[in-house]
Enzyme design. Structure first.
Site, PDB file in Angstrom:
ATOM      1  N   ASP A 107      -9.874  -3.222   1.193  1.00 11.50           N
ATOM      2  CA  ASP A 107      -8.365  -3.499   2.311  1.00 11.50           C
ATOM      3  C   ASP A 107      -7.803  -2.237   0.639  1.00 11.50           C
ATOM      4  OD1 ASP A 107      -6.039  -3.375   3.746  1.00 11.50           O
ATOM      5  OD2 ASP A 107      -5.467  -5.791   3.191  1.00 11.50           O
ATOM      6  N   LYS A 108      -6.690  -1.897   1.019  1.00 13.98           N
ATOM      7  CA  LYS A 108      -6.144  -1.027   1.107  1.00 13.98           C
ATOM      8  C   LYS A 108      -4.230  -1.157   0.522  1.00 13.98           C
ATOM      9  CE  LYS A 108      -3.171   3.465   1.707  1.00 13.98           C
ATOM     10  NZ  LYS A 108      -2.402   2.680   2.771  1.00 13.98           N
ATOM     11  N   HIS A 109      -4.278  -1.104   0.113  1.00 10.32           N
ATOM     12  CA  HIS A 109      -2.665  -1.282   0.821  1.00 10.32           C
ATOM     13  C   HIS A 109      -1.696  -0.237  -0.337  1.00 10.32           C
ATOM     14  CE1 HIS A 109       0.837  -4.215   2.297  1.00 10.32           C
ATOM     15  NE2 HIS A 109       1.872  -3.506   0.713  1.00 10.32           N
ATOM     16  N   SER A 110      -1.008   0.426   0.614  1.00 13.61           N
ATOM     17  CA  SER A 110      -0.073   1.382   0.211  1.00 13.61           C
ATOM     18  C   SER A 110       1.268   0.735   0.007  1.00 13.61           C
ATOM     19  CB  SER A 110       0.749   2.397   0.471  1.00 13.61           C
ATOM     20  OG  SER A 110       1.465   3.303   0.815  1.00 13.61           O
ATOM     21  N   THR A 172       3.752   0.454   8.792  1.00 16.66           N
ATOM     22  CA  THR A 172       2.421   0.953   9.411  1.00 16.66           C
ATOM     23  C   THR A 172       2.422   0.555  10.735  1.00 16.66           C
ATOM     24  OG1 THR A 172       1.154   1.691   7.533  1.00 16.66           O
ATOM     25  CG2 THR A 172       0.107   0.198   9.176  1.00 16.66           C
ATOM     26  N   ARG A 220      15.248  -8.503   2.641  1.00 19.92           N
ATOM     27  CA  ARG A 220      15.375  -7.719   1.872  1.00 19.92           C
ATOM     28  C   ARG A 220      15.730  -6.570   1.891  1.00 19.92           C
ATOM     29  NH1 ARG A 220       9.336  -6.700  -0.190  1.00 19.92           N
ATOM     30  NH2 ARG A 220      10.073  -5.217  -1.039  1.00 19.92           N
ATOM     31  N   SER A 235       4.984 -10.522  -1.997  1.00 18.43           N
ATOM     32  CA  SER A 235       4.722  -9.550  -0.890  1.00 18.43           C
ATOM     33  C   SER A 235       3.743  -9.304  -0.957  1.00 18.43           C
ATOM     34  CB  SER A 235       6.105  -8.510  -0.637  1.00 18.43           C
ATOM     35  OG  SER A 235       5.565  -8.738   0.347  1.00 18.43           O
ATOM     36  N   LYS A 239      -0.021 -11.418   1.064  1.00 21.21           N
ATOM     37  CA  LYS A 239      -0.620 -10.896   2.038  1.00 21.21           C
ATOM     38  C   LYS A 239      -1.852 -10.945   1.980  1.00 21.21           C
ATOM     39  CE  LYS A 239       2.564  -7.842   3.273  1.00 21.21           C
ATOM     40  NZ  LYS A 239       3.498  -7.820   2.376  1.00 21.21           N
ATOM     41  N   LYS A 240      -2.769 -10.077   0.523  1.00 20.30           N
ATOM     42  CA  LYS A 240      -4.198  -9.526   0.280  1.00 20.30           C
ATOM     43  C   LYS A 240      -4.836 -10.679  -0.142  1.00 20.30           C
ATOM     44  CE  LYS A 240      -2.778  -6.915   1.429  1.00 20.30           C
ATOM     45  NZ  LYS A 240      -3.235  -6.087   3.011  1.00 20.30           N
TER      46      LYS A 240
END
Length: 398
Positions: A107-110, A172, A220, A235, A239-240
Site C-alpha cells: 500500500d501507499k498512503h499520502s 480519495t 479533527r 490515524s 489504518k496501515k
C-alpha cells in the site's frame, strides 16, 4: 479474513501487527483531558481507555474534541504516539490474508493535498504489474480487462484504507463516491473477495475496520486539530497496521496546497510516521512537493475523470512510490526497474482495465465503469454530473 481480538491479546508478535494489550480499568475522561491539558504524559493504559471510550460511544463528542485539542496544543512524545496508534489499530478487526499472498500485500498512503489523485492511479497499476498484458486493443470487450499473455502468477494485492477530505484538501474516498454506485464501505470478507478477483480495492474506515479512527478523523476536521503531528501519525499508521501489509510507502506532501507548507515541516511528519515502524523492513517516507495550484478539473466529481494515470498517459507522479513498492515486495530488481514496470502498466492499458474492474467490484454499474474509462471527457462529465452553476476563472498566466 479472520478477526483478531483487540482486547485481552498479548504483546504483538511482530512489528507488522500493532496490537494493544489487555483490558484496562477505565479512567474518567475528564481526568485524562485535564492531565494532557496541563502538559503531562499519558500512560499507555490511559490512552487505551480513551480510545475504548471513543469506540464504544461512552465518550461524549465534547470530551473527545477537548482531548484532541489538548493533544494538538501539548503534543505527544514518541511513546504516547505509538500507544495511540496501537490502540486505534486494535479498536476493530485486523485483516489476515491467504498464505499465497505472503510478501505481496502492499500500500501507499499520502498525507494529501489539493488535486492529489495518485491513489486512483497507483492502486490499479500495482495490481496490474504481476504479468504481461496486451495493449488496449487486446482487451476482452465483455469484461473490459486486459488479456494476460502469461500463465497466472501471484499478483501484488493492494488493500487501501483511505481517508476523506481534511481541512482544505480533498479526500480519495470523496472523489470515488462521486462515481455513481461506488461503495467505500466493505467488510473484511468483501475486501478479500475483491482482492482475489481484481487485485486492489480502496475502502474507508468502518464499524469493523479502525472504528476509532473513523470517529476521530471526522472530529479533527471540525475542531481545528487536523495538523496535529501525533494525530496524523496515529490515524495513518493505525489504518496501515490493520491491513497487515508486506510493504508500505508514505507520500508526505508539502507546499501551499498541502497540510504542511515547508519541506522541513513535512520532514518532521515523515520522521514521526517512520518511527513507530508498523510493517517489517524499511518504511520509506518520501517528501513530495505539492505547490499551491489549481488542478485542471477541480471538484470531487471531476477528479476521477481527469486523473491522467488510469487513462494511460504519462508522466505520472505515482511512479516513484510504486517503483519502491514493487522493489520491496520482490516484483522488481530495484526501484528504477519498478518504475519502468509500473510505467508499462499505465501505458499499455492494463492499469486502466484493472481500475475499471475495481469500479465494478465495488458497486459501479458496468456501463458506467466502461463509460468512465473509455468515454470522451464530455461523456465522463455527463456520467458523473455537473454542478448547476459553473464559472470559469481564467488564470492570469500559466
Amino acid at each position: 479474513v479472520s478477526p483478531v481480538p483487540h482486547r485481552g491479546a498479548g504483546r504483538p508478535q511482530s512489528r507488522c501487527q500493532l496490537s494493544g494489550t489487555g483490558m484496562d480499568a477505565p479512567t474518567p475522561l475528564p481526568t485524562l483531558i485535564r492531565k494532557k491539558r496541563d502538559g503531562e504524559r499519558l500512560e499507555d493504559a490511559e490512552i487505551r481507555s480513551f480510545v475504548r471510550g471513543v469506540t464504544e460511544g461512552t465518550a461524549q463528542q465534547g470530551q473527545i474534541g477537548a482531548m484532541l485539542m489538548a493533544i494538538r496544543l501539548r503534543g505527544m512524545d514518541a511513546g504516547e504516539t505509538l500507544a495511540l496508534t496501537q490502540a486505534m489499530a486494535s479498536s476493530g478487526r485486523t485483516l489476515a490474508w491467504p498464505p499465497a499472498w505472503h510478501g505481496l500485500v502492499v500500500d501507499k498512503h499520502s498525507t494529501g493535498g489539493v488535486g492529489d489523485k495518485v491513489s486512483l492511479a497507483l492502486a490499479p497499476a500495482l495490481a496490474a504489474c504481476g504479468c504481461k498484458v496486451r495493449g488496449s486493443r487486446g482487451w476482452d470487450r465483455d469484461r473490459g480487462v486486459p488479456e494476460p499473455l502469461c500463465p497466472a502468477v501471484p499478483l501484488p494485492q493492494v488493500p487501501m484504507i483511505s481517508g476523506r477530505g481534511l481541512g482544505h484538501t480533498g479526500g480519495t474516498l470523496d472523489k470515488l463516491e462521486a462515481i455513481p454506485g461506488f461503495r467505500v464501505s466493505q467488510s473484511p470478507e468483501e475486501m478479500q473477495h475483491i482482492l482475489a478477483r481484481v487485485g486492489c480495492c480502496i475502502v474507508g474506515q468502518s464499524a469493523e475496520l479502525v472504528p476509532a479512527d473513523r470517529v476521530l478523523y471526522g472530529l479533527r476536521d471540525v475542531t481545528a486539530t487536523v495538523d496535529s503531528l501525533p494525530l496524523i501519525t496515529a490515524s495513518i499508521l493505525s489504518k496501515k497496521a490493520a491491513e497487515r501489509l508486506s510493504a508500505l510507502v508514505l507520500d508526505v506532501k508539502f507546499g501551499g496546497a498541502a497540510l504542511y507548507p515547508t519541506q522541513e515541516s513535512a520532514r518532521e511528519l515523515a520522521q514521526s510516521l517512520v518511527r513507530p515502524r508498523g510493517p517489517p523492513g524499511p518504511l520509506p517516507a518520501v517528501p513530495c512537493h505539492c505547490p499551491l495550484s489549481l488542478p485542471a478539473a477541480p471538484g470531487h466529481s471531476r477528479c476521477p475523470c481527469s486523473c491522467p494515470c488510469p487513462l494511460g498517459s504519462q508522466p505520472c507522479p505515482a511512479l516513484g512510490a510504486g517503483g519502491v513498492l514493487l522493489w520491496q515486495c520482490g516484483m522488481a530488481a530495484g526501484a528504477e526497474q519498478g518504475r519502468e514496470r509500473l510505467a508499462r502498466a499505465l501505458d499499455d492499458g492494463s492499469a486502466l482495465g484493472t481500475f475499471e474492474a475495481m469500479l465494478e467490484a465495488q458497486g459501479v454499474p458496468p456501463d458506467t465503469a466502461r463509460g468512465l474509462c473509455a468515454g470522451t471527457p464530455a461523456q465522463r462529465r455527463q456520467l458523473l454530473g455537473e454542478a448547476k452553476v459553473c464559472e470559469e476563472l481564467p488564470a492570469p498566466q500559466e
